[in-house]
Motif scaffolding. Structure first.
Motif, mmCIF file in Angstrom:
data_model
loop_
_atom_site.group_PDB
_atom_site.id
_atom_site.type_symbol
_atom_site.label_atom_id
_atom_site.label_comp_id
_atom_site.label_asym_id
_atom_site.label_seq_id
_atom_site.Cartn_x
_atom_site.Cartn_y
_atom_site.Cartn_z
ATOM 1 N N CYS A 11 0.670 -1.300 0.122
ATOM 2 C CA CYS A 11 -0.030 0.020 0.082
ATOM 3 C C CYS A 11 0.807 1.410 0.039
ATOM 4 N N LEU A 12 1.991 1.280 0.888
ATOM 5 C CA LEU A 12 2.924 2.472 0.763
ATOM 6 C C LEU A 12 3.692 2.485 -0.654
ATOM 7 N N ILE A 13 3.890 1.498 -0.986
ATOM 8 C CA ILE A 13 4.830 1.863 -2.483
ATOM 9 C C ILE A 13 3.919 2.487 -3.526
ATOM 10 N N LEU A 14 2.847 2.369 -3.372
ATOM 11 C CA LEU A 14 1.916 3.066 -4.222
ATOM 12 C C LEU A 14 1.946 4.478 -4.121
ATOM 13 N N LEU A 15 2.562 5.115 -3.214
ATOM 14 C CA LEU A 15 2.725 6.380 -3.115
ATOM 15 C C LEU A 15 3.934 7.011 -3.468
ATOM 16 N N SER A 16 4.647 6.345 -4.113
ATOM 17 C CA SER A 16 6.142 6.996 -4.609
ATOM 18 C C SER A 16 5.804 8.137 -5.767
ATOM 19 N N ALA A 71 -3.710 12.485 3.280
ATOM 20 C CA ALA A 71 -3.827 13.476 2.314
ATOM 21 C C ALA A 71 -3.368 12.684 0.595
ATOM 22 N N PHE A 72 -2.559 12.173 1.082
ATOM 23 C CA PHE A 72 -1.898 11.478 -0.402
ATOM 24 C C PHE A 72 -2.908 10.327 -1.022
ATOM 25 N N LEU A 73 -3.627 9.752 0.017
ATOM 26 C CA LEU A 73 -4.218 8.367 -0.554
ATOM 27 C C LEU A 73 -5.698 8.918 -0.821
ATOM 28 N N GLY A 74 -6.150 9.963 -0.208
ATOM 29 C CA GLY A 74 -7.719 10.346 -0.437
ATOM 30 C C GLY A 74 -8.427 10.005 0.682
ATOM 31 N N PRO A 75 -9.599 9.968 0.259
ATOM 32 C CA PRO A 75 -10.740 9.361 1.428
ATOM 33 C C PRO A 75 -10.623 7.654 1.339
ATOM 34 N N ASP A 76 -10.806 7.432 2.758
ATOM 35 C CA ASP A 76 -10.729 5.898 3.065
ATOM 36 C C ASP A 76 -11.547 5.165 2.043
ATOM 37 N N ARG A 77 -11.226 4.137 1.890
ATOM 38 C CA ARG A 77 -12.113 3.107 0.794
ATOM 39 C C ARG A 77 -12.622 1.896 1.658
ATOM 40 N N ASP A 78 -13.542 1.432 1.403
ATOM 41 C CA ASP A 78 -14.171 0.120 2.110
ATOM 42 C C ASP A 78 -13.316 -1.179 1.917
ATOM 43 N N GLY A 79 -12.789 -1.925 2.768
ATOM 44 C CA GLY A 79 -12.065 -2.981 2.501
ATOM 45 C C GLY A 79 -10.627 -2.718 2.390
ATOM 46 N N GLN A 80 -10.066 -1.446 2.721
ATOM 47 C CA GLN A 80 -8.718 -1.047 2.492
ATOM 48 C C GLN A 80 -8.424 -0.562 3.813
ATOM 49 N N LEU A 81 -7.098 -0.785 4.187
ATOM 50 C CA LEU A 81 -6.418 -0.030 5.385
ATOM 51 C C LEU A 81 -6.766 1.360 5.339
#
Length: 135
Positions: A11-16, A71-81
């Protein structure tokens, strides 16, 4: 914790920085973005925790907060951390934030879990087999 950590790594690596403008939604897109030298493999240097840390550290205080991840990810999504869950799992010293060392460690652990043939590079097939895989 052992099963959640690789998930957090993924999940974090998506944020590069490569994903700052557009997050990859498929393994092939992510692979193409990570393979900066276009040699058909993703090396440890290309799978870079320091670059990820710099992308996340919006206030440049050398710490990654829940708010920065959110802020980077945006709103929480169901089923995700949630951002808080991601921080909690990767926060080895328990201070509620991530240091550069903690991010690099998480990224290294994710690289190792994806590198199934242990040759120190990732192929598209390895990345595809681990895409969205928690461990």
């Amino acid at each position: 914790m052992k099963t959640l950590l690789p998930c957090v790594c993924g999940c974090l690596i998506l944020l590069s920085p490569a994903y700052a403008q557009q997050m990859a939604t498929t393994a092939a897109e992510r692979f193409a973005t990570l393979d900066r030298n276009a040699d058909g493999e993703v090396s440890k240097d290309e799978y870079d925790g320091t670059t990820l840390f710099q992308a996340l550290d919006a206030d440049n205080n050398n710490r990654i907060s829940v708010e920065e991840v959110q802020a980077f990810l945006g709103p929480d999504r169901d089923g995700q951390l949630t951002a808080a869950d991601r921080i909690r799992v990767a926060d080895f010293n328990g201070d509620g934030e991530l240091s550069d060392e903690e991010v690099r460690r998480v990224v290294e652990m994710r690289f190792q879990s994806l590198d199934t043939d242990h040759d120190e590079v990732l192929t598209l097939a390895e990345l595809q087999s681990g895409f969205w895989r928690p461990r």
